[in-house]
Design a protein around this motif. Structure first.
Motif, PDB file in Angstrom:
ATOM      1  N   UNK A  75       0.830  -1.202   0.000  1.00  0.00           N
ATOM      2  CA  UNK A  75       0.000   0.000   0.000  1.00  0.00           C
ATOM      3  C   UNK A  75       0.869   1.258   0.000  1.00  0.00           C
ATOM      4  N   UNK A  76       2.063   1.194   0.614  1.00  0.00           N
ATOM      5  CA  UNK A  76       2.881   2.415   0.529  1.00  0.00           C
ATOM      6  C   UNK A  76       3.436   2.593  -0.876  1.00  0.00           C
ATOM      7  N   UNK A  77       3.780   1.481  -1.531  1.00  0.00           N
ATOM      8  CA  UNK A  77       4.333   1.599  -2.882  1.00  0.00           C
ATOM      9  C   UNK A  77       3.267   2.020  -3.888  1.00  0.00           C
ATOM     10  N   UNK A  78       1.998   2.001  -3.456  1.00  0.00           N
ATOM     11  CA  UNK A  78       0.943   2.311  -4.426  1.00  0.00           C
ATOM     12  C   UNK A  78       0.692   3.815  -4.544  1.00  0.00           C
ATOM     13  N   UNK A  79       1.361   4.630  -3.734  1.00  0.00           N
ATOM     14  CA  UNK A  79       1.165   6.064  -3.901  1.00  0.00           C
ATOM     15  C   UNK A  79       2.494   6.802  -3.787  1.00  0.00           C
ATOM     16  N   UNK A  80       2.727   7.697  -4.746  1.00  0.00           N
ATOM     17  CA  UNK A  80       3.997   8.431  -4.731  1.00  0.00           C
ATOM     18  C   UNK A  80       4.093   9.390  -3.551  1.00  0.00           C
ATOM     19  N   UNK A  81       2.949   9.636  -2.914  1.00  0.00           N
ATOM     20  CA  UNK A  81       2.969  10.510  -1.738  1.00  0.00           C
ATOM     21  C   UNK A  81       3.652   9.819  -0.562  1.00  0.00           C
ATOM     22  N   UNK A  82       3.757   8.495  -0.640  1.00  0.00           N
ATOM     23  CA  UNK A  82       4.347   7.750   0.476  1.00  0.00           C
ATOM     24  C   UNK A  82       5.829   7.460   0.277  1.00  0.00           C
ATOM     25  N   UNK A  83       6.506   8.326  -0.434  1.00  0.00           N
ATOM     26  CA  UNK A  83       7.903   8.055  -0.780  1.00  0.00           C
ATOM     27  C   UNK A  83       8.769   7.799   0.458  1.00  0.00           C
ATOM     28  N   UNK A  84       8.458   8.520   1.537  1.00  0.00           N
ATOM     29  CA  UNK A  84       9.268   8.359   2.739  1.00  0.00           C
ATOM     30  C   UNK A  84       9.141   6.929   3.286  1.00  0.00           C
ATOM     31  N   UNK A  85       7.955   6.364   3.154  1.00  0.00           N
ATOM     32  CA  UNK A  85       7.758   4.967   3.592  1.00  0.00           C
ATOM     33  C   UNK A  85       8.574   4.020   2.713  1.00  0.00           C
ATOM     34  N   UNK A  86       8.609   4.320   1.421  1.00  0.00           N
ATOM     35  CA  UNK A  86       9.385   3.466   0.518  1.00  0.00           C
ATOM     36  C   UNK A  86      10.870   3.574   0.874  1.00  0.00           C
ATOM     37  N   UNK A  87      11.314   4.795   1.182  1.00  0.00           N
ATOM     38  CA  UNK A  87      12.709   4.991   1.596  1.00  0.00           C
ATOM     39  C   UNK A  87      12.990   4.152   2.848  1.00  0.00           C
TER      40      UNK A  87
END
Ligand code: ASP
Length: 431
Positions: free
Chosen positions: A153-165
């Motif tokens: 779910x974090x990878x599904x939105x570019x707004x969650x970039x910090x989570x992807x990091x």
């Protein structure tokens, strides 16, 4: 024949987009532009956003996994965040000096104040509403938000970039700690993915001149509608405010970044600006440091010689938390609104602005128009009515384009400085 350098191709697209946009607004071609030109800009933006998450994931996992020890990771991390926060505080201070010296709020005619408040009333209250959601959260919420409970779910939105990091660093740390032969297939996969995504950046950039043309044409179409005289009236009334923001941005880039690059790295300024130009032009055209991220990384690695290990860590983090241009603009805007509404802000309020603007810019998403939503929080912190954002909404997109350029330039400058301090800057000879 020698191929035209990418930044020139983008400049040509940008200029033609500007000329077309003005002619279109003058001739009432608004719906033609929306139907037949704008989609190319949207496709270009979507392609850039499409590769942002896989790029951050793959390059950061391989970057962290290649570090021999975790001490190095925390050293680079500490340095990066320290410089990010201090440069943002400097940016806000420059903004405050600029707006206090120029006093743009005293120069808006009363009649225009009322007109602006009326025209943008609804738009302003919608944005104030979005800011409320952010405001009603506890002090530790930003840290809580960084840790996802489900990666997909974090990878599904570019707004969650910090989570992807966060996930990428976490996986990278895991990879360092298991036996090399066990980790190899996973690492090979991400290395392969990384190469593919880097190739995709090159392919997408083939479309850059057309994409930028369409983005600029549509931006002008949106701002001007079919009536150019309205824009000219707005620019006239808010001219001093815009000058206060733009002057602050120029001073910050010219003194803070150039000074840091000169004294804290061996990077020649000419090489830096030549190398980073495509990312700056793209930041200007898209108003999104998130969408620009793949190109910023590409420019830093290929043109400036920042190692992948540093760029894959410093740049995605910077795109999400380091927004000097945004923070500077927020400070100017907050004081301008207070001045226009006839409210003086004392030294205490201005110090509050420094603190809240630094924090708000960290929480601002790397997308167009995010800065003005977080501005509401700053206004509330100094008891200025948030409806006041109606005063500046008309020219916000233009300032967004400029502050995004500064945001991206800041990330790249700090990537260079951190790389140099780690002995990981190899400036290419051809530059
Ligand atoms: N558009 C800015 C960025 O993406 C954020 C903002 O100030 O609105 O960097």
């Amino acid at each position: 024949m020698k191929k035209l350098a990418l930044h020139w191709q983008i400049i040509i697209g940008l200029t033609l987009g500007l000329v077309y946009g003005i002619i279109a607004a003058g001739n009432g071609w608004g719906s033609f532009t929306s139907d037949w030109i704008a989609p190319f800009g949207t496709i270009f933006m979507s392609l850039l956003k499409l590769i942002a998450v896989p790029l951050v994931l793959a390059s950061l996992i391989t970057g962290v996994a290649s570090l021999s020890d975790l001490k190095k990771l925390s050293r680079i991390g500490g340095k990066t965040i320290g410089i990010y926060v201090s440069t943002t505080a400097v940016a806000v201070t420059i903004g405050l000096v600029s707006v206090n010296v120029l006093q743009p709020g005293d120069k808006v005619p009363d009649q225009m104040k009322e007109k602006l408040q009326q025209t943008y009333k609804e738009d302003a209250s919608a944005r104030a509403g979005s800011a409320q959601n952010v405001k009603n959260r506890g002090p530790l919420q930003p840290i809580v938000d960084m840790v996802p409970s489900n990666f997909f779910s974090s990878a599904s939105s570019n707004r969650n970039m910090l989570q992807v990091v966060f996930v990428a660093i976490f996986v990278g740390i895991g990879l360092i700690q298991i036996p090399k032969d066990k980790g190899k297939p996973v690492l090979d996969f991400f290395e392969g993915l990384n190469d593919v995504v880097i190739k995709l950046v090159d392919l997408i950039m083939l479309m850059a001149p057309v994409g930028v043309f369409a983005l600029i044409a549509q931006t002008i179409n949106k701002i001007a509608g079919d009536d150019l005289s309205q824009v000219l009236e707005l620019l006239g009334a808010l001219g001093y405010y815009m000058i206060a923001v733009i002057l602050g941005l120029i001073i910050h880039a010219g003194i803070t970044y150039n000074g840091l690059l000169k004294f804290m790295s061996k990077m020649p300024l000419k090489t830096f600006y030549k190398g980073i130009a495509p990312a700056q032009l793209l930041a200007f055209s898209t108003s999104s440091s998130g969408a620009t991220l793949p190109v910023t990384m590409d420019c830093c690695e290929e043109e400036l010689g920042v190692s992948e290990e540093v760029s894959s860590f410093v740049l995605p983090l910077g795109a999400t938390i380091n927004m000097d241009g945004t923070a500077l603009y927020q400070a100017v805007a907050a004081v301008f609104i207070a001045q226009t509404l006839g409210m003086g802000l004392g030294i205490g309020a201005q110090l509050t602005i420094i603190l809240t603007a630094v924090l708000a810019s960290i929480g601002t998403a790397a997308v167009p128009g995010a800065g003005i939503i977080m501005l509401v929080i700053i206004l509330e912190a100094v008891s200025v009515p948030s409806a006041g954002i109606a005063l500046i909404l008309g020219v916000d997109r233009i300032l967004d384009m400029m502050r995004t350029v500064v945001n991206v330039t800041g990330d790249a400058s700090i990537a260079v400085i951190v790389a140099d301090s780690e002995g990981q800057l190899a400036i290419p000879n051809n530059s």
